[in-house]
Write a protein that holds these residues in place. Structure first.
Motif, PDB file in Angstrom:
ATOM      1  N   VAL A 174       0.839  -1.203   0.000  1.00 23.31           N
ATOM      2  CA  VAL A 174       0.000   0.000   0.000  1.00 23.31           C
ATOM      3  C   VAL A 174       0.871   1.249   0.000  1.00 23.31           C
ATOM      4  O   VAL A 174       0.620   2.211  -0.744  1.00 23.31           O
ATOM      5  CB  VAL A 174      -0.939  -0.016   1.214  1.00 23.31           C
ATOM      6  CG1 VAL A 174      -1.693   1.306   1.326  1.00 23.31           C
ATOM      7  CG2 VAL A 174      -1.934  -1.174   1.112  1.00 23.31           C
ATOM      8  N   THR A 195      -2.404  -3.272  -7.195  1.00 19.37           N
ATOM      9  CA  THR A 195      -3.679  -2.931  -6.551  1.00 19.37           C
ATOM     10  C   THR A 195      -4.646  -4.111  -6.575  1.00 19.37           C
ATOM     11  O   THR A 195      -5.383  -4.338  -5.615  1.00 19.37           O
ATOM     12  CB  THR A 195      -4.330  -1.721  -7.250  1.00 19.37           C
ATOM     13  OG1 THR A 195      -4.595  -2.035  -8.621  1.00 19.37           O
ATOM     14  CG2 THR A 195      -3.428  -0.507  -7.187  1.00 19.37           C
ATOM     15  N   LEU A 198      -3.489  -6.516  -3.927  1.00 15.18           N
ATOM     16  CA  LEU A 198      -3.860  -6.019  -2.596  1.00 15.18           C
ATOM     17  C   LEU A 198      -5.332  -6.305  -2.325  1.00 15.18           C
ATOM     18  O   LEU A 198      -5.717  -6.649  -1.199  1.00 15.18           O
ATOM     19  CB  LEU A 198      -3.575  -4.518  -2.499  1.00 15.18           C
ATOM     20  CG  LEU A 198      -2.092  -4.123  -2.543  1.00 15.18           C
ATOM     21  CD1 LEU A 198      -1.952  -2.603  -2.583  1.00 15.18           C
ATOM     22  CD2 LEU A 198      -1.328  -4.693  -1.353  1.00 15.18           C
ATOM     23  N   ASP A 199      -6.163  -6.168  -3.363  1.00 12.20           N
ATOM     24  CA  ASP A 199      -7.577  -6.519  -3.220  1.00 12.20           C
ATOM     25  C   ASP A 199      -7.739  -8.021  -3.010  1.00 12.20           C
ATOM     26  O   ASP A 199      -8.573  -8.460  -2.213  1.00 12.20           O
ATOM     27  CB  ASP A 199      -8.343  -6.078  -4.465  1.00 12.20           C
ATOM     28  CG  ASP A 199      -9.806  -6.501  -4.429  1.00 12.20           C
ATOM     29  OD1 ASP A 199     -10.554  -5.955  -3.606  1.00 12.20           O
ATOM     30  OD2 ASP A 199     -10.178  -7.392  -5.215  1.00 12.20           O
ATOM     31  N   ASP A 202      -7.008  -8.806   0.565  1.00 13.49           N
ATOM     32  CA  ASP A 202      -8.178  -8.496   1.403  1.00 13.49           C
ATOM     33  C   ASP A 202      -9.241  -9.587   1.270  1.00 13.49           C
ATOM     34  O   ASP A 202      -9.894  -9.952   2.254  1.00 13.49           O
ATOM     35  CB  ASP A 202      -8.775  -7.137   1.003  1.00 13.49           C
ATOM     36  CG  ASP A 202      -7.934  -5.973   1.513  1.00 13.49           C
ATOM     37  OD1 ASP A 202      -7.204  -6.164   2.494  1.00 13.49           O
ATOM     38  OD2 ASP A 202      -8.012  -4.881   0.921  1.00 13.49           O
ATOM     39  N   HIS A 217      -9.852  -1.725  -2.776  1.00  8.36           N
ATOM     40  CA  HIS A 217      -8.853  -1.369  -3.784  1.00  8.36           C
ATOM     41  C   HIS A 217      -9.423  -1.378  -5.200  1.00  8.36           C
ATOM     42  O   HIS A 217      -8.763  -0.881  -6.122  1.00  8.36           O
ATOM     43  CB  HIS A 217      -7.676  -2.341  -3.698  1.00  8.36           C
ATOM     44  CG  HIS A 217      -6.916  -2.251  -2.409  1.00  8.36           C
ATOM     45  ND1 HIS A 217      -6.054  -1.212  -2.125  1.00  8.36           N
ATOM     46  CD2 HIS A 217      -6.919  -3.051  -1.318  1.00  8.36           C
ATOM     47  CE1 HIS A 217      -5.539  -1.398  -0.916  1.00  8.36           C
ATOM     48  NE2 HIS A 217      -6.054  -2.501  -0.405  1.00  8.36           N
ATOM     49  N   GLY A 220      -9.992   2.157  -6.308  1.00 11.49           N
ATOM     50  CA  GLY A 220      -8.726   2.829  -6.586  1.00 11.49           C
ATOM     51  C   GLY A 220      -8.130   2.416  -7.915  1.00 11.49           C
ATOM     52  O   GLY A 220      -7.516   3.235  -8.614  1.00 11.49           O
ATOM     53  N   SER A 221      -8.310   1.148  -8.286  1.00 14.79           N
ATOM     54  CA  SER A 221      -7.751   0.683  -9.552  1.00 14.79           C
ATOM     55  C   SER A 221      -8.418   1.379 -10.737  1.00 14.79           C
ATOM     56  O   SER A 221      -7.781   1.616 -11.769  1.00 14.79           O
ATOM     57  CB  SER A 221      -7.902  -0.837  -9.668  1.00 14.79           C
ATOM     58  OG  SER A 221      -9.269  -1.218  -9.663  1.00 14.79           O
TER      59      SER A 221
END
Length: 502
Positions: A174, A195, A198-199, A202, A217, A220-221
């Motif tokens: 992050v 990203t 990272l998702d 999660d 995320h 954000g992507s």
């Protein structure tokens, strides 16, 4: 002797020089005095992994050398068949656990498929981008976070626990993405894939913690894509990455009942050279299904123009459902699932583990099974919109349409439930990811493909759980006892994967 007490929390330099460390963070007094970097263990779990003294380390090496020598002495002759075991999770994790975790992730989650028609979203783009990513790329800590979380989960250590090492890699990932954005650097494929990983991390934590996945995320992507479009998207990997981001956005919108922005729809122009796979064709329809869901939310009000809106949405729902039905006629013939109706041909252990209505389906692969189950969920959503619209229109055929729609929704829910045996086999408790003793339903005398033992274990539970959550939302539309059966299978999945709150 090996010190059996609490492992030392001293920094690396003080341990190496065998001097007392005051353990003051971020820099101990000795390192501050010498003006050198001070490195502490990342967590108490990492401290516990370090050798307590050189004697223990040498003893371990002696045992390993003896084992290797014994294996070499028993080397088979050139005329003997050598059987290579698949990658597995060790009972004790090695010291180079980060490299081991990456290897486990690649061999168990990215590379097991040998079928050319498999589309695995952004996962199919990871390897080429990973091999050329810079050491400072956010893709590296993001990949480490996912690999660590999966390896810990298969080692019966919940990634949500305080002892997990994956969290520190996640935080680094992050921070690396934020740093790259603040520095105004170009958004390349590695940042986008970071990203998504990272998702994925999660999602793994949510699955192992038996809680909903919020997908922070994904939004954000989408913003990163707008910056990424300033760079050319000509390569196959770049286009695959873009489509992977779009797939996650569309899937998240369908799950949460949110609209898909027009910006996402415009990305199609950047991927015109990509082959039009069945997954992409279905995804294009799902964009409209997601937006139809949102439009149908306005039917809850009592404004005068409600009948006109309901009629318009009803026509759209019927048109989308027809397109979804037509999609099945264009998918590859090998994707058509095989239905086993003869109960005697299904292994008894599979029947005992949980068979729905005494039959099951077999699919081309675990990915095509999830694609087809997703197709069923999309048709269920158009059916729900149809039922909602019928409450506001004056149509003499409304009762017949309502009955037919309810029947279709029930049939689609049954289809998803029939795939459980293919996803889980006869598993009812935690097993190794490469366990070949698991029984799966099979077509006559055709053996279960080797890769299915790994892919079903790796993805089967997670794929089923998200579909079951959608089915439970149907409530009274399900047949009597089906809701309890689904809840029982969800409990089975939690037991298999040890999914529980940390």
């Amino acid at each position: 002797m090996v010190n059996p007490g609490k492992p030392s929390g001293a920094c690396e330099l003080c341990r190496k020089r065998r001097i007392k460390c005051d353990e003051e963070k971020p820099t101990c007094s000795y390192c501050r005095k010498k003006q050198v970097p001070c490195c502490f263990p990342k967590s108490a779990f990492e401290v516990a992994w370090r050798d307590q003294n050189e004697v223990a380390s040498k003893a371990v090496r002696r045992r390993l050398n003896a084992r290797e020598k014994a294996d070499s002495d028993a080397e088979p002759s050139s005329t003997q068949l050598v059987t290579r075991q698949s990658f597995h999770v060790p009972s004790v994790l090695p010291q180079d656990y980060e490299d081991y975790a990456i290897t486990f992730f690649f061999t168990s989650y990215l590379l097991p498929s040998t079928l050319p028609d498999h589309q695995r979203g952004f996962l199919g783009c990871l390897y080429p981008v990973w091999t050329r990513a810079a050491p400072s790329s956010p893709l590296r800590p993001a990949m480490n976070a996912v690999a660590q979380a999966l390896l810990e989960a298969w080692s019966f250590l919940n990634p949500n626990s305080p002892q997990s090492l994956a969290g520190s890699h996640y935080a680094q990932g992050v921070a690396a993405v934020r740093r790259q954005l603040l520095n105004g650097e170009d958004i390349d494929d590695d940042v986008l894939l970071a990203t998504l990983l990272l998702d994925m991390y999660d999602g793994i934590r949510s699955f192992c913690g038996a809680r909903p996945h919020e997908s922070p995320h994904v939004r954000g992507s989408a913003a990163l894509i707008e910056n990424r479009r300033k760079l050319p998207i000509n390569s196959k990997t770049s286009q695959g990455t873009l489509l992977g981001v779009r797939s996650r956005i569309v899937g998240d919108a369908l799950k949460k009942g949110e609209p898909v922005s027009t910006n996402v729809l415009s990305w199609t122009t950047s991927t015109q050279n990509s082959p039009r796979t069945p997954e992409l064709e279905l995804e294009a329809i799902n964009v409209e299904v997601a937006n139809l869901q949102v439009a149908a939310l306005g039917l809850n009000s009592s404004s005068p123009g409600m009948a006109a809106l309901a009629s318009q949405l009803l026509a759209s729902a019927k048109e989308l459902d027809q397109r979804l039905v037509s999609w099945t006629a264009t998918m590859p013939e090998k994707w058509v699932p095989y239905c086993i109706l003869d109960l005697e041909t299904i292994p008894p252990s599979v029947r005992d583990a949980g068979l729905y209505q005494n039959h099951c389906t077999i699919h081309r692969s675990i990915w095509t099974a999830d694609t087809l189950n997703g197709h069923c969920c999309s048709r269920i959503k158009t059916g729900l919109v149809t039922l909602a619209c019928l409450e506001h229109v004056d149509d003499p055929a409304a009762d017949i349409t309502r009955l037919n729609t309810r029947t279709t929704i029930q049939d689609l829910a049954d289809t998803i439930c029939a795939s459980v045996a293919y996803h889980l086999g006869d598993r009812t408790e935690p097993r190794r990811i490469d366990d070949k003793d698991i029984q799966y339903p099979q077509i006559r005398d055709i053996p279960t493909p080797e890769e299915h033992y790994v892919t079903a274990a790796a993805y089967g539970g997670m794929f089923l759980m998200k579909r079951f959550v959608e089915l439970l939302a149907l409530g009274p539309l399900l047949r009597a006892g089906q809701q309890q059966w689904i809840l029982g299978q969800m409990g089975r999945i939690k037991k298999i994967y040890l999914a529980r709150p940390a």
